[in-house]
Design a protein around this motif. Sequence first.
Motif, PDB file in Angstrom:
ATOM      1  N   TRP A 118     103.569  43.376  29.440  1.00 57.78           N
ATOM      2  CA  TRP A 118     103.673  41.890  30.019  1.00 57.78           C
ATOM      3  C   TRP A 118     102.692  41.574  31.193  1.00 57.78           C
ATOM      4  O   TRP A 118     102.474  42.546  32.117  1.00 57.78           O
ATOM      5  N   ARG A 119     101.805  40.584  31.226  1.00 63.41           N
ATOM      6  CA  ARG A 119     101.064  40.362  32.105  1.00 63.41           C
ATOM      7  C   ARG A 119     101.674  39.640  33.226  1.00 63.41           C
ATOM      8  O   ARG A 119     101.986  38.222  33.143  1.00 63.41           O
ATOM      9  N   PRO A 127      96.510  38.237  36.221  1.00 63.30           N
ATOM     10  CA  PRO A 127      97.756  38.935  36.014  1.00 63.30           C
ATOM     11  C   PRO A 127      97.675  40.474  36.184  1.00 63.30           C
ATOM     12  O   PRO A 127      96.643  40.836  35.607  1.00 63.30           O
ATOM     13  N   TYR A 128      98.780  40.952  36.520  1.00 64.98           N
ATOM     14  CA  TYR A 128      98.810  42.478  36.687  1.00 64.98           C
ATOM     15  C   TYR A 128      99.313  42.829  35.102  1.00 64.98           C
ATOM     16  O   TYR A 128     100.469  42.519  34.638  1.00 64.98           O
ATOM     17  N   PRO A 129      98.757  43.553  34.462  1.00 66.23           N
ATOM     18  CA  PRO A 129      99.405  44.092  32.917  1.00 66.23           C
ATOM     19  C   PRO A 129     100.524  45.297  33.201  1.00 66.23           C
ATOM     20  O   PRO A 129     100.034  46.532  33.552  1.00 66.23           O
ATOM     21  N   ILE A 130     101.525  44.965  33.096  1.00 66.50           N
ATOM     22  CA  ILE A 130     102.811  45.767  33.297  1.00 66.50           C
ATOM     23  C   ILE A 130     103.263  46.479  31.846  1.00 66.50           C
ATOM     24  O   ILE A 130     103.572  45.689  30.994  1.00 66.50           O
ATOM     25  N   THR A 131     102.856  47.654  31.825  1.00 66.32           N
ATOM     26  CA  THR A 131     103.135  48.391  30.392  1.00 66.32           C
ATOM     27  C   THR A 131     104.471  49.089  30.265  1.00 66.32           C
ATOM     28  O   THR A 131     105.121  49.285  31.284  1.00 66.32           O
ATOM     29  N   ALA A 132     105.082  49.192  29.106  1.00 67.29           N
ATOM     30  CA  ALA A 132     106.382  49.876  28.977  1.00 67.29           C
ATOM     31  C   ALA A 132     106.150  51.283  29.253  1.00 67.29           C
ATOM     32  O   ALA A 132     107.032  51.875  29.809  1.00 67.29           O
TER      33      ALA A 132
END
Length: 227
Positions: A118-119, A127-132
């Motif tokens: 999720w960016r 945006p910060y790429p927030i990964t699982a």
Amino acid sequence: MIGSKAERLRELSGRDDRLFIRFDYSGHGASEGRFEDGTLSLWLAEARHVLRLAGGRPMILIGSSMGGFLALLLAREGSGNIAGLVLVAPAADMTFNMEAEIAKRPDAQEALARDGVWRRPSRYGDPYPITAKLLEDGRHHRLLERGLDLVCPLRILHGDQDPDVPWQHGLKTFQAIRAADAHFTLIKDGDHRLSREQDIITIHRAAEELALLHEGKVESSAASPSR
């Protein structure tokens, strides 16, 4: 690390004849790599490696936001010879807070389920790429639930106008730490980065105080434990 705050702190530390090590985590700043490939475990390992460069010298760790969280994790595991911590708006348990935010956003949940990332919008640029995998790994690094017994002195500095890590979270972090010498300072009109000249001077003074305290050149101002 070539940001204005780091550069100014290096300059001030040089005037005091202090060794100063600065670095960006992989995927951050001037370092190589992609943010989305990172996890707290990876960045903690990088911080541990850099701390070894001190060669056993007593070090005052200055950590901002995620760096403040990682400094606490280093202290918890007993890495290096940490003589004190100066934390600027420490984002302790940051991935836990991200998960709480995602739980309120169907678009973020859909992006993670579909793409594994999720960016998250950022006021500072892309945006910060927030990964699982970042979120999953973060569950192994929870700190506030059990708290932390800290043997070195602690200074937390937080701006009262911080939109990213509210000062109430900094106070919550402070209250979760058990230490004989711990201060929490709320800075009027300070933002998340605390990069104004007066803010940088305050950070430097806190670090220099802890260095002098370790050297026995000043006495601790702690009258009683923080908890």
